[in-house]
Design a protein around this motif. Sequence first.
Motif, PDB file in Angstrom:
ATOM      1  N   GLY A 159      23.059   4.333   4.641  1.00 43.74           N
ATOM      2  CA  GLY A 159      22.469   3.592   5.660  1.00 43.74           C
ATOM      3  C   GLY A 159      22.770   2.061   5.738  1.00 43.74           C
ATOM      4  N   SER A 160      22.169   1.332   6.575  1.00 44.80           N
ATOM      5  CA  SER A 160      22.581  -0.203   6.575  1.00 44.80           C
ATOM      6  C   SER A 160      22.187  -0.883   5.510  1.00 44.80           C
ATOM      7  N   ALA A 161      20.978  -0.607   4.976  1.00 46.53           N
ATOM      8  CA  ALA A 161      20.491  -1.442   3.979  1.00 46.53           C
ATOM      9  C   ALA A 161      21.432  -1.151   2.544  1.00 46.53           C
ATOM     10  N   GLY A 162      21.442   0.192   2.425  1.00 45.89           N
ATOM     11  CA  GLY A 162      22.196   0.813   1.330  1.00 45.89           C
ATOM     12  C   GLY A 162      23.688   0.300   1.492  1.00 45.89           C
ATOM     13  N   CYS A 163      24.363   0.354   2.394  1.00 47.02           N
ATOM     14  CA  CYS A 163      25.652  -0.338   2.597  1.00 47.02           C
ATOM     15  C   CYS A 163      25.622  -1.832   2.534  1.00 47.02           C
ATOM     16  N   ASN A 164      24.867  -2.498   2.907  1.00 47.90           N
ATOM     17  CA  ASN A 164      24.803  -3.858   2.393  1.00 47.90           C
ATOM     18  C   ASN A 164      24.606  -4.171   0.721  1.00 47.90           C
ATOM     19  N   VAL A 165      24.124  -3.391   0.239  1.00 46.89           N
ATOM     20  CA  VAL A 165      23.753  -3.472  -1.330  1.00 46.89           C
ATOM     21  C   VAL A 165      25.084  -3.130  -1.815  1.00 46.89           C
TER      22      VAL A 165
ATOM     23  N   THR B 219      18.734   6.257   9.037  1.00 44.62           N
ATOM     24  CA  THR B 219      19.940   7.162   8.272  1.00 44.62           C
ATOM     25  C   THR B 219      19.569   7.144   6.879  1.00 44.62           C
ATOM     26  N   GLY B 220      19.209   5.948   6.143  1.00 41.62           N
ATOM     27  CA  GLY B 220      18.967   6.165   4.636  1.00 41.62           C
ATOM     28  C   GLY B 220      17.893   6.956   4.296  1.00 41.62           C
ATOM     29  N   THR B 221      16.764   6.916   5.207  1.00 42.95           N
ATOM     30  CA  THR B 221      15.492   7.686   4.883  1.00 42.95           C
ATOM     31  C   THR B 221      15.882   9.397   5.157  1.00 42.95           C
TER      32      THR B 221
ATOM     33  N   ALA C 259      17.048  -8.811  -2.278  1.00 43.86           N
ATOM     34  CA  ALA C 259      17.086  -7.320  -2.872  1.00 43.86           C
ATOM     35  C   ALA C 259      18.351  -6.887  -2.893  1.00 43.86           C
ATOM     36  N   ASP C 260      19.209  -7.300  -1.912  1.00 44.70           N
ATOM     37  CA  ASP C 260      20.667  -6.847  -2.326  1.00 44.70           C
ATOM     38  C   ASP C 260      21.280  -7.319  -3.599  1.00 44.70           C
ATOM     39  N   GLU C 261      21.140  -8.668  -3.746  1.00 45.66           N
ATOM     40  CA  GLU C 261      21.702  -9.219  -4.840  1.00 45.66           C
ATOM     41  C   GLU C 261      21.048  -8.591  -6.215  1.00 45.66           C
TER      42      GLU C 261
HETATM   43  N1  LIG Z   1      17.987  -4.568   0.737  1.00 49.47           N
HETATM   44  C1  LIG Z   1      18.039  -4.361   2.023  1.00 49.47           C
HETATM   45  N2  LIG Z   1      17.197  -3.777   2.779  1.00 49.47           N
HETATM   46  C2  LIG Z   1      17.119  -3.712   4.101  1.00 49.47           C
HETATM   47  C3  LIG Z   1      18.100  -4.515   4.855  1.00 49.47           C
HETATM   48  N3  LIG Z   1      17.979  -4.125   6.012  1.00 49.47           N
HETATM   49  C4  LIG Z   1      16.713  -3.549   6.138  1.00 49.47           C
HETATM   50  N4  LIG Z   1      16.456  -3.381   5.098  1.00 49.47           N
HETATM   51  C5  LIG Z   1      15.100  -2.186   4.608  1.00 49.47           C
HETATM   52  O1  LIG Z   1      15.615  -0.798   4.739  1.00 49.47           O
HETATM   53  C6  LIG Z   1      14.847   0.011   5.345  1.00 49.47           C
HETATM   54  C7  LIG Z   1      15.926   0.696   6.171  1.00 49.47           C
HETATM   55  O2  LIG Z   1      16.565  -0.122   7.109  1.00 49.47           O
HETATM   56  P1  LIG Z   1      18.185   0.246   7.647  1.00 49.47           P
HETATM   57  O3  LIG Z   1      18.944   0.341   6.510  1.00 49.47           O
HETATM   58  O4  LIG Z   1      18.537  -0.740   8.673  1.00 49.47           O
HETATM   59  O5  LIG Z   1      17.842   1.676   8.156  1.00 49.47           O
HETATM   60  P2  LIG Z   1      18.870   2.835   8.422  1.00 49.47           P
HETATM   61  O6  LIG Z   1      20.327   2.068   8.619  1.00 49.47           O
HETATM   62  O7  LIG Z   1      18.580   3.606   9.543  1.00 49.47           O
HETATM   63  O8  LIG Z   1      19.025   3.431   7.016  1.00 49.47           O
HETATM   64  C8  LIG Z   1      14.256  -1.328   6.482  1.00 49.47           C
HETATM   65  O9  LIG Z   1      12.795  -0.884   6.899  1.00 49.47           O
HETATM   66  C9  LIG Z   1      13.959  -2.411   5.417  1.00 49.47           C
HETATM   67  O10 LIG Z   1      12.690  -2.432   4.822  1.00 49.47           O
HETATM   68  C10 LIG Z   1      19.298  -5.065   4.096  1.00 49.47           C
HETATM   69  O11 LIG Z   1      19.868  -5.678   4.439  1.00 49.47           O
HETATM   70  N5  LIG Z   1      19.203  -5.092   2.779  1.00 49.47           N
END
Ligand SMILES: Nc1nc2c(ncn2[C@@H]2O[C@H](COP(=O)(O)OP(=O)(O)O)[C@@H](O)[C@H]2O)c(=O)[nH]1
Length: 341
Positions: free
Chosen positions: A35-41, A124-126, A199-201
């Motif tokens: 998911g987006s958050a996971g990939c940003n990390v 996605t992540g969930t 959080a990413d960092e």
């Molecule tokens: N560490 C981090 N967490 C994020 C970021 N963006 C969103 N989140 C958190 O991650 C959750 C899921 O968002 P996201 O990853 O965009 O959803 P997904 O792509 O559908 O899995 C959100 O509810 C936020 O709490 C990001 O850039 N970095």
Amino acid sequence: MLTHMFVPDPIKQTTMGDEAVYNYFPKQIRIAGVGSAGCNVLNYLYSIGAFGAHLIAIDTDERRLSVIRADEKFLIGQSVIKESGAAGDVEIGRLAAEKSGWKLDESFRATKLMFLVAGMGGGTGTGAAPVVARIAKEYGAVVVAIVTLPFSDEVEARKKAVEGVEKMLDIASTTIVIDFDRLPGYDPEMPKQNAYGIADELIAEKIKTIVESSTQRPLVHMNLLDLQKLLKEGGLSVMLTCRDRSDDNLLTVIKRAMDHPLSALDYKEATGALIHVASGRDMSVEGVIQIVEYIYNKCNPTIRVLYGARLEKTNDCRIKLLVILTGLRKEQFREKYGGSP
Ligand SMILES: Nc1nc2c(ncn2[C@@H]2O[C@H](COP(=O)(O)OP(=O)(O)O)[C@@H](O)[C@H]2O)c(=O)[nH]1
Ligand SMILES: [Mg+2]
């Protein structure tokens, strides 16, 4: 002052020597962001490097995935995605991973230890991360999920996230929960809009620390087998961390970390501990043992402890402490996060 305290033998810990090099085999350790958050990390981790680990980005969203740097990237769920990504739909996330799981086969083979990062609360992540965890486990990997809970004012996302974490708890070997509500305790000056970046960092750095303490030759080496052993049955886990300002002393660092766990879970009942100390200062093994002793004495006396330490060749002379306490009762998650926020 630390008096004489007893520290148990860490889980059979083979220290240092050339083993670290001889045992090294690329791709035994993999790190996947979902998911987006996971990939940003993962993207951040790629920029700082995690020596000896293979980085895999997994998302349903082609545009987001295209700007992520990783060793391998997988676009999943094209047959179930309508426009771009899962659009917050957990079921779509789950289906995407179920339908495209086969793509991951080759790149998951021979994984010993898999770190899996996802921000819970989206689609996605969930939805996909628990499926990815299951696939990695089917390949025999010990799966360490590192998942975040959204701020509690994002009520809907938080509800979805809690359900996602509960699924993950049933599948992953170890699930480390990081609660965004707790981040200000870690960094009080943090403006909320910077929370994601912080959080990413934080997550990327901690994964790097654990990986490299087993793939490089630091001051106190952690054997990959020992890591696997500890994390295999880690279950619900909490992370404590602190880096000092230059005028702080060791004890302040430990206390601060112990006072600010990154989730509301009570860690007193933990059955395992992974402790890591990094510093650019002069630091001796004795100093590290003092830290380990302090933490050990605050915990359950039957706790299994694994520790590592690293001298950093940087100008950054702060002490960085990482503690992961494992083996909390899974029901504790429901008790603390199950009700309405
Ligand atoms: N560490 C981090 N967490 C994020 C970021 N963006 C969103 N989140 C958190 O991650 C959750 C899921 O968002 P996201 O990853 O965009 O959803 P997904 O792509 O559908 O899995 C959100 O509810 C936020 O709490 C990001 O850039 N970095
Ligand atoms: Mg997304």
